[in-house]
Enzyme design. Structure first.
Site, PDB file in Angstrom:
ATOM      1  N   LYS A  38     -91.888  54.782  50.988  1.00 55.04           N
ATOM      2  CA  LYS A  38     -92.428  55.526  49.852  1.00 55.04           C
ATOM      3  C   LYS A  38     -93.847  55.066  49.519  1.00 55.04           C
ATOM      4  O   LYS A  38     -94.723  55.876  49.268  1.00 55.04           O
ATOM      5  CB  LYS A  38     -91.501  55.336  48.649  1.00 55.04           C
ATOM      6  CG  LYS A  38     -91.935  56.075  47.393  1.00 55.04           C
ATOM      7  CD  LYS A  38     -91.689  57.556  47.508  1.00 55.04           C
ATOM      8  CE  LYS A  38     -92.035  58.322  46.246  1.00 55.04           C
ATOM      9  NZ  LYS A  38     -92.187  59.765  46.529  1.00 55.04           N
ATOM     10  N   ARG A  73     -88.355  52.552  48.530  1.00 50.20           N
ATOM     11  CA  ARG A  73     -89.645  52.216  49.132  1.00 50.20           C
ATOM     12  C   ARG A  73     -89.597  52.307  50.665  1.00 50.20           C
ATOM     13  O   ARG A  73     -90.641  52.386  51.307  1.00 50.20           O
ATOM     14  CB  ARG A  73     -90.063  50.796  48.726  1.00 50.20           C
ATOM     15  CG  ARG A  73     -90.361  50.643  47.248  1.00 50.20           C
ATOM     16  CD  ARG A  73     -90.659  49.201  46.887  1.00 50.20           C
ATOM     17  NE  ARG A  73     -91.963  48.766  47.343  1.00 50.20           N
ATOM     18  CZ  ARG A  73     -93.071  48.842  46.637  1.00 50.20           C
ATOM     19  NH1 ARG A  73     -93.046  49.334  45.425  1.00 50.20           N
ATOM     20  NH2 ARG A  73     -94.215  48.412  47.124  1.00 50.20           N
ATOM     21  N   GLU A  79     -90.885  65.585  57.619  1.00 47.53           N
ATOM     22  CA  GLU A  79     -90.488  64.234  57.234  1.00 47.53           C
ATOM     23  C   GLU A  79     -89.008  64.110  56.913  1.00 47.53           C
ATOM     24  O   GLU A  79     -88.428  63.068  57.156  1.00 47.53           O
ATOM     25  CB  GLU A  79     -91.377  63.660  56.110  1.00 47.53           C
ATOM     26  CG  GLU A  79     -91.344  64.357  54.799  1.00 47.53           C
ATOM     27  CD  GLU A  79     -92.318  63.746  53.781  1.00 47.53           C
ATOM     28  OE1 GLU A  79     -92.707  62.585  53.911  1.00 47.53           O
ATOM     29  OE2 GLU A  79     -92.672  64.462  52.828  1.00 47.53           O
ATOM     30  N   ASN A  86     -94.423  40.920  50.928  1.00 50.23           N
ATOM     31  CA  ASN A  86     -94.798  42.308  51.213  1.00 50.23           C
ATOM     32  C   ASN A  86     -96.259  42.287  51.646  1.00 50.23           C
ATOM     33  O   ASN A  86     -97.094  41.745  50.919  1.00 50.23           O
ATOM     34  CB  ASN A  86     -94.613  43.164  49.946  1.00 50.23           C
ATOM     35  CG  ASN A  86     -95.088  44.598  50.141  1.00 50.23           C
ATOM     36  OD1 ASN A  86     -95.302  45.046  51.264  1.00 50.23           O
ATOM     37  ND2 ASN A  86     -95.248  45.311  49.040  1.00 50.23           N
ATOM     38  N   GLY A  87     -96.574  42.863  52.801  1.00 47.96           N
ATOM     39  CA  GLY A  87     -97.962  42.880  53.266  1.00 47.96           C
ATOM     40  C   GLY A  87     -98.050  42.385  54.692  1.00 47.96           C
ATOM     41  O   GLY A  87     -97.034  42.265  55.395  1.00 47.96           O
ATOM     42  N   TRP A 114     -89.555  46.358  55.606  1.00 46.50           N
ATOM     43  CA  TRP A 114     -89.992  47.474  56.457  1.00 46.50           C
ATOM     44  C   TRP A 114     -90.815  46.816  57.557  1.00 46.50           C
ATOM     45  O   TRP A 114     -91.916  46.322  57.316  1.00 46.50           O
ATOM     46  CB  TRP A 114     -90.832  48.451  55.629  1.00 46.50           C
ATOM     47  CG  TRP A 114     -91.117  49.748  56.317  1.00 46.50           C
ATOM     48  CD1 TRP A 114     -90.316  50.848  56.339  1.00 46.50           C
ATOM     49  CD2 TRP A 114     -92.295  50.098  57.049  1.00 46.50           C
ATOM     50  NE1 TRP A 114     -90.924  51.863  57.053  1.00 46.50           N
ATOM     51  CE2 TRP A 114     -92.145  51.428  57.503  1.00 46.50           C
ATOM     52  CE3 TRP A 114     -93.474  49.419  57.374  1.00 46.50           C
ATOM     53  CZ2 TRP A 114     -93.104  52.087  58.249  1.00 46.50           C
ATOM     54  CZ3 TRP A 114     -94.432  50.074  58.129  1.00 46.50           C
ATOM     55  CH2 TRP A 114     -94.241  51.400  58.554  1.00 46.50           C
ATOM     56  N   GLU A 159     -98.657  71.238  53.418  1.00 45.94           N
ATOM     57  CA  GLU A 159     -97.601  70.534  52.696  1.00 45.94           C
ATOM     58  C   GLU A 159     -96.220  71.035  53.124  1.00 45.94           C
ATOM     59  O   GLU A 159     -95.291  70.235  53.291  1.00 45.94           O
ATOM     60  CB  GLU A 159     -97.810  70.708  51.183  1.00 45.94           C
ATOM     61  CG  GLU A 159     -96.760  70.058  50.305  1.00 45.94           C
ATOM     62  CD  GLU A 159     -96.651  68.546  50.459  1.00 45.94           C
ATOM     63  OE1 GLU A 159     -97.464  67.945  51.170  1.00 45.94           O
ATOM     64  OE2 GLU A 159     -95.704  67.976  49.881  1.00 45.94           O
ATOM     65  N   CYS A 213     -92.053  47.118  52.055  1.00 45.33           N
ATOM     66  CA  CYS A 213     -91.142  46.067  51.603  1.00 45.33           C
ATOM     67  C   CYS A 213     -91.028  46.057  50.081  1.00 45.33           C
ATOM     68  O   CYS A 213     -91.990  46.337  49.371  1.00 45.33           O
ATOM     69  CB  CYS A 213     -91.645  44.705  52.052  1.00 45.33           C
ATOM     70  SG  CYS A 213     -91.937  44.601  53.812  1.00 45.33           S
ATOM     71  N   LYS A 249     -93.432  68.510  54.609  1.00 42.98           N
ATOM     72  CA  LYS A 249     -92.135  68.356  53.928  1.00 42.98           C
ATOM     73  C   LYS A 249     -90.995  68.531  54.925  1.00 42.98           C
ATOM     74  O   LYS A 249     -90.059  67.753  54.962  1.00 42.98           O
ATOM     75  CB  LYS A 249     -92.073  69.412  52.837  1.00 42.98           C
ATOM     76  CG  LYS A 249     -91.513  69.162  51.519  1.00 42.98           C
ATOM     77  CD  LYS A 249     -92.033  68.157  50.559  1.00 42.98           C
ATOM     78  CE  LYS A 249     -92.565  66.891  51.064  1.00 42.98           C
ATOM     79  NZ  LYS A 249     -93.582  66.264  50.305  1.00 42.98           N
ATOM     80  N   HIS A 286    -106.481  80.728  68.931  1.00 38.65           N
ATOM     81  CA  HIS A 286    -107.474  79.985  69.713  1.00 38.65           C
ATOM     82  C   HIS A 286    -106.811  78.867  70.515  1.00 38.65           C
ATOM     83  O   HIS A 286    -107.419  77.837  70.778  1.00 38.65           O
ATOM     84  CB  HIS A 286    -108.558  79.425  68.786  1.00 38.65           C
ATOM     85  CG  HIS A 286    -109.369  80.520  68.145  1.00 38.65           C
ATOM     86  ND1 HIS A 286    -110.324  81.223  68.828  1.00 38.65           N
ATOM     87  CD2 HIS A 286    -109.314  81.058  66.908  1.00 38.65           C
ATOM     88  CE1 HIS A 286    -110.856  82.142  68.032  1.00 38.65           C
ATOM     89  NE2 HIS A 286    -110.246  82.072  66.862  1.00 38.65           N
TER      90      HIS A 286
HETATM   91  O1  M6R Z   1     -98.316  57.218  46.783  1.00 46.27           O
HETATM   92  P1  M6R Z   1     -99.306  58.115  47.481  1.00 46.27           P
HETATM   93  O2  M6R Z   1     -99.422  59.457  46.830  1.00 46.27           O
HETATM   94  O3  M6R Z   1    -100.631  57.470  47.670  1.00 46.27           O
HETATM   95  O4  M6R Z   1     -98.677  58.343  48.918  1.00 46.27           O
HETATM   96  C1  M6R Z   1     -99.375  59.071  49.882  1.00 46.27           C
HETATM   97  C2  M6R Z   1     -98.463  59.477  51.012  1.00 46.27           C
HETATM   98  O5  M6R Z   1     -97.919  58.341  51.630  1.00 46.27           O
HETATM   99  C3  M6R Z   1     -97.306  60.374  50.540  1.00 46.27           C
HETATM  100  O6  M6R Z   1     -97.783  61.529  49.904  1.00 46.27           O
HETATM  101  C4  M6R Z   1     -96.426  60.775  51.735  1.00 46.27           C
HETATM  102  O7  M6R Z   1     -97.134  61.615  52.584  1.00 46.27           O
HETATM  103  C5  M6R Z   1     -95.134  61.402  51.257  1.00 46.27           C
HETATM  104  N1  M6R Z   1     -94.043  60.912  52.032  1.00 46.27           N
HETATM  105  C6  M6R Z   1     -95.082  62.864  51.391  1.00 46.27           C
HETATM  106  O8  M6R Z   1     -93.876  63.403  50.973  1.00 46.27           O
END
Ligand code: M6R
Length: 608
Positions: free
Chosen positions: A603, A27, A487, A101-102, A75, A480, A2, A484, A503
């Site tokens: 985010k 966010r 997501e 937010n929370g 969110w 990674e 949020c 990428k 395996h």
């Molecule tokens: O802000 P942070 O680096 O702590 O966030 C961690 C993850 O939420 C963040 O890296 C997430 O996996 C990204 N969407 C990856 O692209």
């Protein structure tokens, strides 16, 4: 997660709030709303879906006049996304409106208490409970009512509150969720992060847990939970609003990919002194000599940086490193003493699990070092030591430039620790440092050659399942590459240590399954290529990612190839990540995905 924003001042509040919410869209959210106090009553407009729907519903703010208001992007946590569950929420009598937010963990008990006292609820949210509770305690003074009510809240919250009877006051309060206040020329603000207000001011104060801010058009006052007035420092943030704009690019993600050479250069420069990687301002040399163990704790891509850093720190500095997901670290009873260094990596500096893991590490007696991009964020403030990445604002949900800057910092740490512990020859130290300084230029070369990657993405964007394989740092990087792609393109993929595939998982490989073999690490390239041939023998199509000097060898075992410039092995992931980011980007583009705001993602993940 949020986003919240509030404004009081000489201008119409609604357009300012809508602009602030647009800046917070990154966010992640599923609905949005604003509440405006027009001097007599509070008007609320909210809508499920994108911010544009809300803007249409309120004539871009023209239909809700007034100089004070609060806004929110939601969110969903408690209650599905809907108009009624959107924020702001108001007390039954319409007197109090709040954004939140929370997660209020004890909302069910509080709701029951309020229902027993005759209150009627409209939504399924925990936030409406907070609005009703504040109103329940309201006795002509909103500050006192908020202070009283939050004593009963358990969980995490950043709240912004307005009251119909006090038309020049916004109250902000937080616990385990981010909240800043900001000082403008024509009024003052509060927000979840500086992005929301950067168009108006760069001067901010950061609230600590349980502190309360009273934001008025002519000034901001701060109070302890017991309502003693306190002083807070003002900071001037060094981000520029231009850095947060798309600058003609179609997507933030693409812009941020292109910004990586400069972001890495900006991040490492302050720590290179007299031809050495010098972190002595942050980490005492004697301390590093005596460190017996390092934990790296993070989530998502930041965790993936940690996996690469483990290989590099162990290789160069010979310190045992354990990499633990922050959400697991909190509950795994880690073995820690004063010679344990816990490194928390986070772009946002607000990730709830990483923050709590850091708190746990401190409680157990470790020294904590945070690698963080957002200044003044909770993780940065809570750590014993901080190294800031200088990626600038990262807006796209999928991280790119923050990842690269974090990775560069971990190489600095590995070099510095190796020097302190005398574990690396002077020659190799010199080569690595020279190559680290050359990373931005080599990144530029990859970015300039991106047409080949775009072409390959076009060939493969219809795949629904694929694998990334690699060994050692190439495996760590595969994690990674896979995230990428998943997501932003919604393609299912998995990253596997190349030797592990047979395996079990190789049973999923059939004709035309795409396997991306990251084969940049010279020492293990033959072994990775044997694994590539195993999947090819089962019908897979293999795309290799390798260096200039290995390309002929890799080409023989693969169907397609992407090359990166040669560099020292510890820096290979810093270069090889770019093709993986670009591949994911172009695949998502061809699939018509919402690249900057992928479904379901936020985010900053500020709840556990
Ligand atoms: O802000 P942070 O680096 O702590 O966030 C961690 C993850 O939420 C963040 O890296 C997430 O996996 C990204 N969407 C990856 O692209």
């Amino acid at each position: 997660m949020c986003g919240i924003v509030g404004y009081t001042g000489g201008s119409q509040a609604a357009p300012i709030l809508l602009e602030g919410l647009a800046r917070l869209e990154y966010r992640g959210y599923d609905s949005a709303g604003i509440a405006i106090n027009n001097g007599e009553k509070i008007d609320v407009v909210k809508a499920m879906g994108r911010l544009a729907v809300l803007c249409d519903k309120c004539g871009n703010g023209r239909d809700v006049p007034g100089n004070i208001g609060i806004g929110h992007t939601r969110w969903a946590t408690h209650g599905r996304p809907s108009d009624v569950n959107s924020h702001p929420h108001v007390s039954e009598n319409g007197r109090i409106a709040i954004v939140h937010n929370g997660i209020i963990e004890n909302y069910a008990q509080l709701k029951e208490m309020l229902i027993n006292r005759g209150r009627v609820f409209k939504s399924e949210t925990d936030t409406e409970v907070a609005a009703q509770l504040i109103d329940y305690y309201y006795n002509g003074n909103i500050l006192e009512a908020v202070a009283r009510a939050v004593r009963e809240l358990e969980g995490s919250y950043a709240l912004g509150i307005i009251c119909a009877d006090e038309p020049d006051t916004i109250v902000g309060v937080k616990s385990h969720a981010p909240l800043i206040v900001a000082y403008g020329e024509d009024g003052n603000f509060f927000a979840s992060d500086v992005m929301a207000v950067l168009n108006y001011t760069k001067t901010v104060s950061y609230l600590d847990d349980d502190e309360i801010a009273v934001v008025r058009s002519d000034g901001i006052k701060f109070y302890s939970p017991f309502l003693d007035e306190i002083k807070k420092e003002k900071y001037v943030v060094d981000w520029d609003i231009k850095a947060a704009d798309k600058c003609g690019y179609e997507h933030y993600m693409f812009k941020e990919i292109m910004e990586q050479p400069e972001a890495v250069r900006r991040t490492i420069e302050p720590y290179i002194r007299d031809g050495r990687a010098d972190l002595s301002d942050v980490l005492d040399r004697e301390y590093i000599k005596n460190v017996s163990r390092i934990f790296i704790v993070a989530c998502g891509s930041s965790y993936h940086v940690g996996v690469i850093a483990k290989y590099n720190i162990e290789k160069l500095a010979r310190i045992p490193v354990e990499v633990v997901l922050a959400s697991e670290f909190r509950y795994c009873d880690p073995i820690i003493d004063k010679n344990t260094l816990v490194i928390c990596i986070s772009q946002s500096g607000e990730t709830a699990d990483t923050l709590e893991a850091q708190n746990e590490a401190k409680r157990l007696g470790a020294v904590t070092l945070a690698i963080v991009n957002v200044e003044g964020s909770a993780i940065a403030k809570g750590a014993d030591k901080v190294i800031y990445t200088k990626a600038g604002p990262e807006i796209a949900v999928a991280t790119t430039k923050a990842y690269s800057t974090q990775l560069a910092v971990t190489v600095l740490i590995a070099l510095y620790a190796a020097e302190c512990r005398n574990s690396l020859s002077e020659d190799e130290y010199g080569i690595i440092l020279k190559e680290l300084l050359a990373v931005p230029e080599k990144m530029m070369k990859i970015l300039n050659d991106k047409a080949n990657i775009q072409y390959l993405a076009y060939q493969h964007f219809n795949n629904e399942d694929l694998f990334f394989i690699g060994r050692n740092i190439d495996y760590a990087l595969s994690l990674e590459g896979s995230l990428k792609l998943k997501e932003i393109s919604y393609i299912h993929s998995e990253a596997y240590a190349a030797g592990e595939l047979k395996h079990g998982t190789i049973s999923l490989v059939v004709d035309d399954t795409l396997v991306i073999a990251v084969a940049s690490y010279g020492r293990l390239v033959d072994k990775t290529l044997s694994n590539a041939l195993e999947v090819k023998a089962r019908g897979a199509r293999v795309m290799g990612i390798t260096t200039e000097s290995l390309k002929e060898k890799v080409a023989k075992a693969t169907d397609e190839i992407i090359t990166i410039p040669d560099t020292h092995e510890v820096l290979l992931p810093s270069l090889a990540v770019l093709p993986l980011q670009l591949f994911a980007y172009y695949v998502a583009l061809y699939r018509g995905c919402d690249i900057d705001k992928p479904r379901n993602l936020a985010k900053s993940v500020t709840v556990e």
